[in-house]
Every structure is written in structure tokens, then in C-alpha cells.
Scaffold this active site. Structure first.
Site, PDB file in Angstrom:
ATOM      1  N   ASN A 592       0.858  -1.186   0.000  1.00  0.00           N
ATOM      2  CA  ASN A 592       0.000   0.000   0.000  1.00  0.00           C
ATOM      3  C   ASN A 592       0.895   1.238   0.000  1.00  0.00           C
ATOM      4  O   ASN A 592       1.440   1.623   1.036  1.00  0.00           O
ATOM      5  CB  ASN A 592      -0.906   0.002   1.239  1.00  0.00           C
ATOM      6  CG  ASN A 592      -1.875   1.178   1.235  1.00  0.00           C
ATOM      7  OD1 ASN A 592      -1.822   2.046   0.364  1.00  0.00           O
ATOM      8  ND2 ASN A 592      -2.773   1.207   2.213  1.00  0.00           N
ATOM      9  N   GLY A 664       9.179  -1.834   8.073  1.00  0.00           N
ATOM     10  CA  GLY A 664       8.915  -1.185   9.356  1.00  0.00           C
ATOM     11  C   GLY A 664      10.117  -0.481   9.953  1.00  0.00           C
ATOM     12  O   GLY A 664       9.967   0.497  10.678  1.00  0.00           O
ATOM     13  N   GLU A 665      11.305  -0.977   9.692  1.00  0.00           N
ATOM     14  CA  GLU A 665      12.463  -0.481  10.428  1.00  0.00           C
ATOM     15  C   GLU A 665      13.524   0.180   9.575  1.00  0.00           C
ATOM     16  O   GLU A 665      14.303   0.998  10.056  1.00  0.00           O
ATOM     17  CB  GLU A 665      13.052  -1.642  11.244  1.00  0.00           C
ATOM     18  CG  GLU A 665      11.967  -2.132  12.191  1.00  0.00           C
ATOM     19  CD  GLU A 665      12.293  -3.369  12.986  1.00  0.00           C
ATOM     20  OE1 GLU A 665      12.813  -3.219  14.086  1.00  0.00           O
ATOM     21  OE2 GLU A 665      11.971  -4.475  12.529  1.00  0.00           O
TER      22      GLU A 665
HETATM   23 MO1  MOS Z   1      10.190  -3.845  16.446  1.00  0.00          MO
HETATM   24  S1  MOS Z   1      11.799  -3.252  17.487  1.00  0.00           S
HETATM   25  O1  MOS Z   1      10.685  -5.108  15.543  1.00  0.00           O
HETATM   26  O2  MOS Z   1       8.884  -4.063  17.389  1.00  0.00           O
END
Ligand code: MOS
Length: 710
Positions: A592, A664-665
Site C-alpha cells: 500500500n 517497518g524499520e
Molecule cells: Mo520492532 S523493534 O521489531 O517491534
């Protein structure tokens, strides 16, 4: 009912969609763990130790029990026993969850009591009135390189070749120390839980990263059957690694059990700082040696973090170079030192965030010494297989990110000389750094139901911590089912839906998406057999991806990125402003684009914070925090965040059924180095200690001027 089996090529994966719960969130209809109404609700308030080490000698509970509305006071003298040796899906929970089991205080902020009352205000009043006395013992919370007590945990060191010999043979050498401070997750929504016993089951309305994970850890702790614990976490206002099972969950369960009423515990911001984990400070040493053409002969990275005296937590920053750069001699090690503090935990890009700051700064220093462009230096050192593992890469598009990033950022026009650009009182500079984060997948169970009304329901114990995971999973199901996303509803964050990976490790959407896709495909194959007739309770396909993921070949699996920053530095006030940032990522297929861009921009914004602002300060005398709140702990706010642009190149994961790698990271990885490198380019000064505070900039200027006070 007839099943409309129209096959469409839906505008699903790859097309921007607003999150499905967006309206609920902006209108306040979305209820968070601390807001869901319950009849007979009681409110618990944690009491935290005011000393850093010692024993509790008395708790004057009688005085507090007499206060208005107070229902109970739980502490080590009256609380039920819990098991203290449980190991769950993600290891042993932080021992801080074993609340009220003994009179010892191992660190500041250790929970010593829970006061429960009819209202939150009464609970707080009573908790603050509770007199706890301690026999204090000396503590040691100091953290720095070279302090006593440092050790290397098993399997935390890799080595090949002779580092000293290769350094001696190098045309240019960098040997530098870097530090990063203690940092906190600072999720917008503080931790909160509401607990009740209902129909013979323990029910939690929670804010977490994995409801099955929290449910199983709780069941273990209280020796309950896992089916007797039901955890839901419908909406989560940020987590970033801090929202697993914590002390307040356990205290609330104890209170709800004693009172046989629903009990809610909401943490204050200071309690979040004290009891829910943080990123350890780090002290790092990077040694690089290269030939005149930039080829690395030596790569050394020593990484030290602190841990508590309760549990070993390795931040693992030396992992960064194990996949990124090869050299004739290659040495990486993660060391830890236990001190009298709360246990650190995972925080967005654990390891890679601080590790990349040191390595990517050192590479910039090496490029400067060699007179080579920083991007050219990285191109020259691009490995063909994993430098430590020797494994092939599943795909590696780091250079594609630099190429596209350089083009979009205008890197070619850059004058490499430092301190030659001005805009009034501001010195200007630009910098770059590489980014990477592992791309993993973990077994998960999902079910997809074809409903009698022609809609579809996905069920999976995913957690949407603000990422848009719920929306993304709907798009993945819609693509697999070949129906419009509007026909798919997604139910998540309910431990009754079975085992699933947590919202962590940049593996959430990938792991869940894989399971959802598998179940949806299975359902599609079975639907024709129903001949258009869907029974009242629908047709459900359930898939567990355990076997599929176990078959994945051993490879180096990573996402990549190139970070760019332009800064302005006022050397009279010491202020550093980021003017613009660009991140270009090769991070798998983007499900998305709307929410993915937010994720990446959010990670990069964390990088601004890390570079310039964030720093939890611990008082050596008391052992506690100074300013553990949003006044004392500064995170980048709107005024600190200029034009942040996140882009990506086409990079579908070859081994993932949806093509996902995880996003995410990676946004925070390398960002702080890009900013620090830009500050060098602006000022000619290397800042190797984060954050780059005004006083550090001013001190560096004074040193440059040779002022005697510097
Ligand atoms: Mo994250 S630090 O993978 O919740």
C-alpha cells in the site's frame, strides 16, 4: 445465497488506499485499550520504586486502604506467586513482569505495588500517598567503553583474517569511537490494559504487538491453560518494540482476580519510560583500512551495550557490517555490560539503528581520507556473497538505491569540500549513508471465509500498531481472491485466531500476508466446488505457513536503502536544522504505497530525532531518569521535520508469494549517519557522539578556533 464469483483484476496490492479504520480513528470511534467502557470497572495505579537498589522494608498499606474508593493494595507481601522461569515464543519475558514476588529492588522504577480504586483519580491519589520504605544499597548505573564487567555473550563475535596486519598494510585507516545515548520508544499511546474474568476465561483488552504472544506469556506465568486466556488489541497507537507483556499486565491480572471485577491499568508517560523498555546506549569502535582505490582490507566493529542485572539483552549493532561490507580481515563483536538499570529491549531497528550510525559515519571518514566520493566507496565494496556467512543474497539492490537517490537528490553537483557553503549565518552540507534491515518471515496461521452475502472475512492474530497492517492484509486477500478490496473485511489482534508472528522485526505484513495469501488461494480453489451455494456460516479455508517457511533456502535476506540529508548549521547558536532528506529503498513489493510511504518517512523522522534530539539522561546519584517526559526527552516534532521524501525502486522479493520484504524499520537505519555526515560537510567537524546537540556543536567550534576553554 448465490456467490458472485466475478473475477476482476482488483485495484488492490500496489495501489494507494486510505486505512480502513481511518474514519473511526479521526472521529474517535476507534476505542483504545484504556478507553473501552466496562460496567463495574476498577482502576489500578502502579507504585514504582523511588530507590535504585535495595530492599523494601515496609509498605504502609493500612493508611491507604482507608482512603476514599480504595479497593485493594497489591504488593510482594500479599500478591499471588507466578512462575519465574517461563520461556515464550520470543524468549523469556523481561523479569519486570514478575511483579510483587519479593522485596528486592533491582533498579529504579521497579514496580513495588498496585493500588486499585473505584476511579482513576482515587487510585492515583492513594498510590501517591502510599509510604514505602527501603533499605538502600549502593548502585552503579554508569555506562561507557572500558568500564569493568564487560563480557561477550556466546556467538556474538565473528572474525576472519588478521585485522592489525591489514590495517598496517592499508593506504588509509579510520579508527574511531562512536556513542549513541539511551533512547525510548515514546509511542503516542501509553501502555494500557483492561482485564476481566469472563465466562471462565481471563480477558485482556490490550495495546500490544502480538495478542497470542501476550496471551501465551500470561498463561505461562499464571500456569493457566492457553485456551483460558483471551487477548484482544484492536487499535494500537504505536509500539516500536515496547509492547509485549509488561509489568502492568500482570499487576492488572492479579487485581482482577482478587476483586473479581474488570481492572484497568494505564501507565503515565513517566511510567512508560520506567517500565516498558528502551534502547540501550551504545559505545562503539570502528576500524577501517582500505587501499588507495577504496577497496576495504580491514573491517572491524566492536559494539557495546548495557543490560540489566536481571536479563541479558544484546542490542547487536555489530550485525550491520556482517552483511554489508567485506574485507580481507573482518571482525565484529557485540559485547554487553550489566548495570543497575531496567532491562533494555528491542526498539525500531534494534542493532541496525545504532550500528549503522557508527559504520556509515566511519565510511564517510574513510572516503574523505581517500579523496573518494562516499557513494563510489560503497560501490567499490559491494560484496557478491554474505561477507561472514558466504551465503548468496536473495536479492541485493543497494546500488540501485544509491543510483536513484543520487539522481533525485542532485548528488552529482556536490562539492566534496567541507565548510565552503553558506546561507547567511547557516553553514550548509549534504551527506549520505547506506541502509539495510533483515527481511524475514515467520510461521503464521490465517483463515479466510467466503460469507453467504458475497463478502469475505480474513482472520489472523496480526497487530496493527499504526502501520496500516489491517488495510494491507485486506489488499493481499483481495488480490488473491480477485475481488474488490471493499468486499474483504479483516479481523485481527485476537488471540483466539491462533498463532501468528508479532508486529515486529519488519516481518509482520510479510509473515501475515503470506498466510493470508495462502488461505485465500486455498479458498478460491474450493469455492467452485460449492457451485455458487455458500452455507449460512460460510466456507472457510485455514492455512499455517510453518512448513512453507521452513523450506526457504538459506540465503542472506535483506532490504536496502540509500539515505541522503541536507543540513544547515548555525555555528553561533549550535543549532542544526535538517533541510531535506531523501530515502530510496529496495524493500520488496510495496503493498500500500500510501501507508508504506508513511512508514518510511516515519522511520526517517526517527533518524532526525536520533541524530539531533533524543537522549534519555540518567542521574548517576539517584540512578533514575532526569526529565522522563515529553518536556525533557525531545523527539522530532513537526517544526523539526522538513521535506522528507521516501521513494522505492522495484524490488519484489523473489521467494515471497506476495513479493514483500518488510519496511517497518529500514527507514531509521543509516539516517543519523547521513545527517552526521552532512554536518561534517557543513562544518568540517565530525560528530561521533549522538545527539548532535547545540553544546556539542559550539564546543567543536571552540576547539577548531583553538580556544583555551575548549
Ligand atoms: Mo520492532 S523493534 O521489531 O517491534
Amino acid at each position: 445465497m448465490t456467490q458472485a464469483s466475478t473475477t476482476v483484476k482488483p485495484d488492490a496490492v500496489g495501489v494507494a488506499h486510505t486505512r480502513v479504520e481511518a474514519l473511526d480513528k479521526v472521529t474517535g470511534a476507534a476505542r483504545y485499550a484504556g478507553e473501552i467502557p466496562f460496567a463495574e470497572l476498577a482502576h489500578g495505579w502502579l507504585v514504582l520504586s523511588t530507590v535504585t537498589r535495595g530492599r523494601i522494608t515496609s509498605i504502609d498499606e493500612a493508611a491507604v486502604r482507608a482512603l476514599p474508593g480504595v479497593l485493594t493494595v497489591l504488593h510482594h507481601g500479599n500478591a499471588p506467586r507466578v512462575k519465574d522461569d517461563v520461556v515464550g515464543a520470543l524468549g523469556r519475558p523481561d523479569p519486570i513482569v514478575e511483579v510483587f514476588q519479593h522485596d528486592r529492588v533491582p533498579h529504579a522504577g521497579w514496580p513495588v505495588a498496585l493500588v486499585v480504586a473505584e476511579t482513576s483519580e482515587q487510585a492515583r491519589e492513594a498510590a501517591e500517598a502510599l509510604v514505602v520504605t527501603y533499605a538502600q544499597e549502593p548502585h552503579d548505573v554508569a555506562f561507557h567503553a572500558g568500564r569493568p564487567g564487560v563480557y561477550t555473550p556466546p556467538e556474538m563475535e565473528t572474525a576472519k583474517g588478521d585485522l592489525d596486519a591489514q590495517l598496517a598494510a592499508s593506504a588509509a585507516v579510520v579508527d574511531a569511537a562512536y556513542t549513541t545515548p539511551e533512547q525510548h520508544h515514546t509511542a503516542m499511546e501509553p501502555h494500557a490494559v483492561t482485564v476481566r474474568w469472563h465466562d471462565g476465561r481471563l480477558e485482556l483488552f490490550d495495546s500490544n504487538q502480538g495478542s497470542k504472544w501476550v496471551a501465551d506469556d500470561l498463561a505461562n506465568l499464571f500456569s493457566l491453560d492457553t485456551s483460558a486466556v483471551h487477548v484482544r488489541s484492536e487499535h494500537v497507537g504505536g509500539a516500536f518494540g515496547s509492547k509485549g507483556l509488561r509489568a502492568h499486565h500482570v499487576a492488572a491480572v492479579m487485581a482482577a482476580t482478587e476483586l473479581q471485577r474488570p481492572v484497568r491499568v494505564v501507565l503515565t508517560r513517566r511510567q512508560v519510560f520506567a517500565t516498558t523498555g528502551y534502547r540501550s546506549p551504545t559505545a562503539q569502535r570502528v576500524r577501517l583500512g582500505a587501499d588507495a582505490d577504496g577497496r576495504l582490507r580491514a573491517f572491524g566493529h566492536e559494539h557495546l551495550n548495557l543490560t540489566s542485572n536481571l536479563r541479558e539483552f544484546v542490542e547487536g549493532g555489530a550485525g550491520f557490517g556482517r552483511s554489508m561490507y567485506d574485507a580481507d580481515a573482518h571482525h565484529t563483536v557485540n559485547r554487553v555490560v550489566p548495570v543497575d538499570v531496567a532491562t533494555p529491549t528491542w526498539m525500531r531497528a534494534p542493532g541496525e539503528a545504532p550500528g549503522s550510525f557508527a559504520v556509515e559515519s566511519a565510511l564517510d571518514e574513510l572516503a574523505e581520507r581517500l579523496g573518494i566520493d562516499p557513494i563510489a566507496l560503497r560501490v567499490r565494496n559491494e560484496p557478491t556473497v554474505g561477507p561472514v556467512s558466504g551465503l548468496p543474497f536473495s536479492s541485493r539492490n543497494l546500488l540501485g538505491c544509491f543510483e536513484e537517490g543520487a539522481r533525485l537528490f542532485g548528488w552529482a553537483e556536490r562539492d566534496p569540500r567541507p565548510r565552503v557553503r553558506r546561507d547567511g549565518r547557516w553553514l550548509l552540507g549534504t551527506g549520505t549513508a547506506a541502509s539495510t534491515f533483515p527481511s524475514g518471515a515467520a510461521p503464521s496461521t490465517a483463515s479466510v471465509t467466503a460469507e453467504a452475502d458475497g463478502s469475505f472475512t480474513v482472520r489472523i492474530t496480526a497487530s496493527d500498531v499504526g502501520t496500516g497492517a489491517r488495510t494491507a492484509l485486506g489488499l493481499i486477500a483481495a488480490e488473491a481472491l480477485e475481488v474488490a478490496p471493499e468486499r474483504v473485511r479483516v479481523r485481527i489482534a485476537d488471540s483466539d485466531f491462533g498463532n501468528a508472528w508479532v508486529a515486529g522485526g519488519s516481518m509482520g505484513t510479510r509473515s501475515w500476508g503470506w498466510a493470508v495469501m495462502a488461505a485465500a488461494r486455498d479458498l478460491r480453489e474450493r469455492l467452485p466446488l460449492a457451485a455458487g451455494e455458500i452455507p449460512e456460516d460460510g466456507i472457510t479455508a485455514t492455512t499455517d505457513t510453518g512448513a512453507l517457511i521452513a523450506q526457504l533456502a538459506q540465503k542472506e535476506r535483506y532490504a536496502y536503502g540509500a539515505q541522503f540529508a541536507e543540513v544547515a548549521v548555525d555555528v553561533l547558536s549550535g543549532e542544526v536544522r535538517v533541510r531535506r532528506m531523501l530515502g530510496v529503498f529496495a524493500a520488496g513489493r510495496i503493498v500500500n504505497p500510501l501507508t508504506a510511504r508513511s512508514q518510511l518517512v516515519g522511520g526517517m523522522t526517527w533518524g532526525i530525532s536520533m541524530a539531533l534530539h533524543e537522549e534519555a539522561v540518567r542521574d548517576a546519584a539517584s540512578g533514575g531518569y532526569v526529565g522522563a517526559d515529553f518536556a525533557g526527552y525531545h523527539v522530532a516534532a513537526h517544526a523539526d521535520v522538513p521535506a522528507v521524501r521516501a521513494e522505492w525502486i522495484d524490488d519484489p522479493d523473489p521467494d515471497d508469494p506476495v513479493g514483500i520484504k518488510g519496511i517497518g524499520e529500514i527507514g531509521i537505519v543509516g539516517t543519523a549517519a547521513a545527517i552526521a555526515n552532512a554536518v561534517w560537510h557543513a562544518t568540517g567537524v565530525r560528530h561521533r557522539d549522538l545527539p548532535i546537540r547545540p553544546d556539542r556543536v559550539l564546543l567543536a567550534e571552540a576547539r577548531q578556533d583553538g580556544r583555551p576553554d575548549a
